[in-house]
Write an enzyme that holds these catalytic residues in place. Structure first.
Site, PDB file in Angstrom:
ATOM      1  N   ASN A   9       0.879  -1.171   0.000  1.00 27.94           N
ATOM      2  CA  ASN A   9       0.000   0.000   0.000  1.00 27.94           C
ATOM      3  C   ASN A   9       0.916   1.221   0.000  1.00 27.94           C
ATOM      4  O   ASN A   9       1.503   1.555   1.019  1.00 27.94           O
ATOM      5  CB  ASN A   9      -0.899  -0.018   1.247  1.00 27.94           C
ATOM      6  CG  ASN A   9      -1.699   1.262   1.390  1.00 27.94           C
ATOM      7  OD1 ASN A   9      -1.751   2.082   0.470  1.00 27.94           O
ATOM      8  ND2 ASN A   9      -2.333   1.435   2.542  1.00 27.94           N
ATOM      9  N   LYS A  11       0.143   4.204  -0.184  1.00 27.29           N
ATOM     10  CA  LYS A  11      -0.492   5.387   0.419  1.00 27.29           C
ATOM     11  C   LYS A  11      -0.274   6.591  -0.515  1.00 27.29           C
ATOM     12  O   LYS A  11      -0.203   6.396  -1.731  1.00 27.29           O
ATOM     13  CB  LYS A  11       0.028   5.610   1.847  1.00 27.29           C
ATOM     14  CG  LYS A  11      -0.128   4.333   2.694  1.00 27.29           C
ATOM     15  CD  LYS A  11       0.056   4.530   4.167  1.00 27.29           C
ATOM     16  CE  LYS A  11      -0.142   3.189   4.874  1.00 27.29           C
ATOM     17  NZ  LYS A  11      -0.097   3.321   6.335  1.00 27.29           N
ATOM     18  N   GLU A  95      -6.869   4.667   7.849  1.00 27.95           N
ATOM     19  CA  GLU A  95      -6.667   6.092   7.580  1.00 27.95           C
ATOM     20  C   GLU A  95      -7.921   6.704   6.971  1.00 27.95           C
ATOM     21  O   GLU A  95      -8.222   7.881   7.183  1.00 27.95           O
ATOM     22  CB  GLU A  95      -5.417   6.270   6.689  1.00 27.95           C
ATOM     23  CG  GLU A  95      -4.146   6.005   7.501  1.00 27.95           C
ATOM     24  CD  GLU A  95      -2.966   5.486   6.724  1.00 27.95           C
ATOM     25  OE1 GLU A  95      -2.967   5.554   5.478  1.00 27.95           O
ATOM     26  OE2 GLU A  95      -2.026   4.978   7.374  1.00 27.95           O
ATOM     27  N   GLU A 164      -5.331  -4.964  10.429  1.00 22.50           N
ATOM     28  CA  GLU A 164      -4.309  -3.942  10.679  1.00 22.50           C
ATOM     29  C   GLU A 164      -4.627  -3.232  11.996  1.00 22.50           C
ATOM     30  O   GLU A 164      -5.467  -2.324  12.012  1.00 22.50           O
ATOM     31  CB  GLU A 164      -4.287  -2.919   9.542  1.00 22.50           C
ATOM     32  CG  GLU A 164      -3.902  -3.496   8.203  1.00 22.50           C
ATOM     33  CD  GLU A 164      -3.346  -2.420   7.282  1.00 22.50           C
ATOM     34  OE1 GLU A 164      -2.282  -2.650   6.712  1.00 22.50           O
ATOM     35  OE2 GLU A 164      -3.960  -1.349   7.151  1.00 22.50           O
ATOM     36  N   GLY A 170       2.555   2.364  10.839  1.00 18.76           N
ATOM     37  CA  GLY A 170       3.496   3.471  10.715  1.00 18.76           C
ATOM     38  C   GLY A 170       4.182   3.836  12.018  1.00 18.76           C
ATOM     39  O   GLY A 170       4.814   4.887  12.124  1.00 18.76           O
TER      40      GLY A 170
END
Ligand code: 13P
Length: 255
Positions: A9, A11, A95, A164, A170
């Site tokens: 991913n 992002k 997110e 997740e 992160g």
């Protein structure tokens, strides 16, 4: 036999130059890395598709509209993605749940829109740190997954699910293999009861080459959804190889 899958991913990262180098590196080394996919920002998707054409690496988007067409400025529909033979789309990434207010119902509608266009949703679930500390991990993940099952019914077997934990994204803090396995086992049971026990269950949150093998050694961890480490071709390939090695070891035990 469940399949392994490692998904990058990206992002909101990348540039045309950086993407070309990253994809060339992934292409060059993907031969022994099992099933891989990259989910890139919308403007790059056509170039990503072209760069990966003829390779075994799949590609996908990071979001999709619940609507098929119409007056929805800024949105991208599943039929549009399907026109480019998009294989995967992330739905319900934390997110988007946190910064864009996506509810379980919206996420489930997005998964349904993807399936209706023949795209495989990679549906993300996971608890916040406060929810984990309150002992609510399994109930939160079960509620998020239940909304998907309710919306998709028999199509749930054509979905990829990614666990997740929000506190591991992160942050450099990974769930321990045992913590990941505990949630994956509960998810597997819930999915099996809905006729979808064989869907790939990915773990995501600070996965790197250094911690991948321990996670993939768990019986219900079929692969990974990788953020930061997917921007480095060698790191991403090493995670893919670890998933493939774990899956091959399981196949040997079963055969
Ligand atoms: P990191 O691997 O950077 O923690 O990101 C995980 C993630 O959010 C993948 O979707």
């Amino acid at each position: 036999m469940r399949s392994s899958l490692v998904v990058g991913n990206w992002k909101m990262n990348g540039s045309r130059t950086a993407n070309a180098a990253l994809l060339a590196g992934i292409r060059a080394g993907c031969g022994d890395a099992g099933a891989l996919a990259v989910c890139a920002p919308f403007p790059y998707l056509a170039e990503v598709a072209a760069a990966l054409d003829g390779s075994p690496v799949a590609w996908g988007a990071q979001d999709v509209s619940v609507h098929a067409a119409g007056a929805y400025t800024g949105e991208v529909s599943a039929p549009m993605l399907a026109e480019f033979a998009c294989r995967y789309v992330l739905v319900g990434h934390s997110e988007r749940r946190q910064m864009h207010g996506e509810t379980d119902a919206v996420v489930a509608q997005k998964a349904r829109a993807a399936r209706a266009a023949g795209i495989t949703p990679i549906a993300c679930v996971g608890e916040t740190l406060a929810e984990r500390d309150a002992g609510a991990t399994c109930s939160v993940v079960a509620r998020q997954t239940g909304a998907l099952i309710d919306a998709l019914g028999g199509q749930m077997a054509q979905v990829v699910v990614a666990y997740e934990p929000v506190w591991a994204i992160g942050t450099g803090r990974t769930a321990s293999p045992a913590e990941a396995q505990a949630v994956h086992a509960a998810l597997r049971a819930q999915l099996a009861a809905a006729g979808a026990g064989d869907v790939p269950l990915l773990y995501g949150g600070s996965v790197k080459a250094a911690n991948a093998a321990g996670l993939f050694a768990q019986p219900d961890v079929d692969g990974a959804l990788v953020g930061g480490a997917s921007l480095d071709a060698q790191e991403f390939l090493a995670i893919g190889r670890a998933a493939w090695a774990a899956r091959s070891a399981t196949m040997k035990v079963l055969s």
